[in-house]
Write a protein that holds these residues in place. Sequence first.
Motif, PDB file in Angstrom:
ATOM      1  N   ARG A  63       0.848  -1.201   0.000  1.00  0.00           N
ATOM      2  CA  ARG A  63       0.000   0.000   0.000  1.00  0.00           C
ATOM      3  C   ARG A  63       0.878   1.244   0.000  1.00  0.00           C
ATOM      4  N   GLU A  64       0.785   2.028  -1.050  1.00  0.00           N
ATOM      5  CA  GLU A  64       1.688   3.179  -1.155  1.00  0.00           C
ATOM      6  C   GLU A  64       1.502   4.158   0.001  1.00  0.00           C
ATOM      7  N   GLN A  65       0.260   4.412   0.411  1.00  0.00           N
ATOM      8  CA  GLN A  65       0.062   5.379   1.480  1.00  0.00           C
ATOM      9  C   GLN A  65       0.734   4.934   2.775  1.00  0.00           C
ATOM     10  N   ASP A  66       0.712   3.619   3.043  1.00  0.00           N
ATOM     11  CA  ASP A  66       1.384   3.100   4.238  1.00  0.00           C
ATOM     12  C   ASP A  66       2.883   3.376   4.186  1.00  0.00           C
ATOM     13  N   ILE A  67       3.492   3.139   3.028  1.00  0.00           N
ATOM     14  CA  ILE A  67       4.935   3.351   2.908  1.00  0.00           C
ATOM     15  C   ILE A  67       5.271   4.843   2.906  1.00  0.00           C
ATOM     16  N   ALA A  68       4.429   5.637   2.268  1.00  0.00           N
ATOM     17  CA  ALA A  68       4.640   7.092   2.293  1.00  0.00           C
ATOM     18  C   ALA A  68       4.557   7.611   3.722  1.00  0.00           C
ATOM     19  N   ASP A  69       3.561   7.146   4.486  1.00  0.00           N
ATOM     20  CA  ASP A  69       3.415   7.587   5.880  1.00  0.00           C
ATOM     21  C   ASP A  69       4.591   7.134   6.731  1.00  0.00           C
ATOM     22  N   LEU A  70       5.077   5.912   6.480  1.00  0.00           N
ATOM     23  CA  LEU A  70       6.220   5.397   7.232  1.00  0.00           C
ATOM     24  C   LEU A  70       7.419   6.319   7.105  1.00  0.00           C
ATOM     25  N   PHE A  71       7.773   6.664   5.883  1.00  0.00           N
ATOM     26  CA  PHE A  71       8.978   7.468   5.687  1.00  0.00           C
ATOM     27  C   PHE A  71       8.742   8.957   5.920  1.00  0.00           C
ATOM     28  N   ALA A  72       7.490   9.390   5.903  1.00  0.00           N
ATOM     29  CA  ALA A  72       7.202  10.788   6.236  1.00  0.00           C
ATOM     30  C   ALA A  72       7.567  11.090   7.685  1.00  0.00           C
ATOM     31  N   LYS A  73       7.542  10.058   8.541  1.00  0.00           N
ATOM     32  CA  LYS A  73       7.871  10.230   9.957  1.00  0.00           C
ATOM     33  C   LYS A  73       9.362  10.122  10.232  1.00  0.00           C
ATOM     34  N   VAL A  74      10.141   9.818   9.200  1.00  0.00           N
ATOM     35  CA  VAL A  74      11.577   9.588   9.360  1.00  0.00           C
ATOM     36  C   VAL A  74      12.358  10.804   8.864  1.00  0.00           C
ATOM     37  N   GLU A  75      13.210  11.327   9.724  1.00  0.00           N
ATOM     38  CA  GLU A  75      14.101  12.403   9.280  1.00  0.00           C
ATOM     39  C   GLU A  75      15.299  11.819   8.541  1.00  0.00           C
ATOM     40  N   GLN A  76      15.876  10.778   9.138  1.00  0.00           N
ATOM     41  CA  GLN A  76      17.047  10.151   8.530  1.00  0.00           C
ATOM     42  C   GLN A  76      17.193   8.755   9.110  1.00  0.00           C
ATOM     43  N   VAL A  77      17.585   7.798   8.262  1.00  0.00           N
ATOM     44  CA  VAL A  77      17.811   6.430   8.714  1.00  0.00           C
ATOM     45  C   VAL A  77      19.022   5.881   7.978  1.00  0.00           C
ATOM     46  N   ASP A  78      19.810   5.089   8.679  1.00  0.00           N
ATOM     47  CA  ASP A  78      21.040   4.562   8.071  1.00  0.00           C
ATOM     48  C   ASP A  78      20.745   3.477   7.036  1.00  0.00           C
ATOM     49  N   HIS A  79      19.891   2.522   7.418  1.00  0.00           N
ATOM     50  CA  HIS A  79      19.661   1.372   6.542  1.00  0.00           C
ATOM     51  C   HIS A  79      18.188   0.999   6.518  1.00  0.00           C
ATOM     52  N   VAL A  80      17.766   0.477   5.374  1.00  0.00           N
ATOM     53  CA  VAL A  80      16.434  -0.098   5.227  1.00  0.00           C
ATOM     54  C   VAL A  80      16.608  -1.508   4.668  1.00  0.00           C
ATOM     55  N   VAL A  81      15.963  -2.469   5.296  1.00  0.00           N
ATOM     56  CA  VAL A  81      16.012  -3.861   4.848  1.00  0.00           C
ATOM     57  C   VAL A  81      14.580  -4.336   4.645  1.00  0.00           C
ATOM     58  N   VAL A  82      14.337  -4.991   3.519  1.00  0.00           N
ATOM     59  CA  VAL A  82      12.997  -5.478   3.194  1.00  0.00           C
ATOM     60  C   VAL A  82      13.021  -6.998   3.101  1.00  0.00           C
ATOM     61  N   THR A  83      12.295  -7.642   4.007  1.00  0.00           N
ATOM     62  CA  THR A  83      12.161  -9.100   3.958  1.00  0.00           C
ATOM     63  C   THR A  83      10.710  -9.527   3.791  1.00  0.00           C
ATOM     64  N   ALA A  84       9.801  -8.581   3.713  1.00  0.00           N
ATOM     65  CA  ALA A  84       8.368  -8.885   3.655  1.00  0.00           C
ATOM     66  C   ALA A  84       8.033  -9.712   2.422  1.00  0.00           C
ATOM     67  N   ALA A  85       7.197 -10.734   2.632  1.00  0.00           N
ATOM     68  CA  ALA A  85       6.751 -11.580   1.525  1.00  0.00           C
ATOM     69  C   ALA A  85       5.438 -12.240   1.910  1.00  0.00           C
ATOM     70  N   ASP A  86       4.627 -12.528   0.917  1.00  0.00           N
ATOM     71  CA  ASP A  86       3.366 -13.233   1.143  1.00  0.00           C
ATOM     72  C   ASP A  86       3.217 -14.284   0.042  1.00  0.00           C
ATOM     73  N   SER A  87       3.389 -15.543   0.422  1.00  0.00           N
ATOM     74  CA  SER A  87       3.328 -16.629  -0.557  1.00  0.00           C
ATOM     75  C   SER A  87       2.005 -17.375  -0.510  1.00  0.00           C
TER      76      SER A  87
END
Length: 239
Positions: A63-87
């Motif tokens: 959901r784009e709005q969820d991801i937009a809201d997530l990073f809107a709350k972030v000023e700066q972050v060192d690393h982002v890791v994505v492991t999410a999956a739905d099989s």
Amino acid sequence: MTTQTIIIGGASGMGHALARTLVAENDDVTLVGRSADRLAAARAQLERLGTGRIDTVVADIGREQDIADLFAKVEQVDHVVVTAADSTGVYGATADLATSVARSVLDTKLLGAWLVGKHASGKVTGSITYTSGINAYRPNGSNTIMAAANGALASLVHGLAIEMAPVRVNAVSPGWVDTPIWDNLGMDKDKAFAEMARRLPARRIGTPDDIAQAFLSLMRNGFITGTVLHVDGGHQIIS
């Protein structure tokens, strides 16, 4: 120096293994997932391991709005890791697979990964690391859409590594790893694992900690970008 890492899919499996390692080193971690209950349980486990700050955010990578809201709350972050999956429902012959399921796979594995790159741009300073999979390189005839989504991640990594430089963008491609996702596939997991372990040069199935170490190597090596790191026990080379 304390680092900050957002792990999308960090409530279980490989993402949670990475979170355990980081928290034990007193780094700050934000766990992102779709289930508030699973996030709360994961946080409770991690709080016993170190002094790093642990935050949780309920969000759906598709959901784009969820991801937009997530990073809107972030000023700066060192690393982002994505492991999410739905099989869920993804395995079977292409002729029998519902188009809605195929679209859901692409929304999560490919477009979700792209959304992270889109909205993390300007916020992440170190690296983004995605999770691909062995089926991109060794499809077995029952996972074609997942293989296609994972294979496309390599091209996404290449493009974002150029576009987002000097932020580094990579992917880890695990082989067979003993994670909860196997419990939902309706198969004899123990038998399948034993058979695969006999075939692999490593002579065993992977663990979440194996993959966590691979994530760490990509996060911490400042000269690796635009790369897919295969952590599969030699699966690519077996006949």
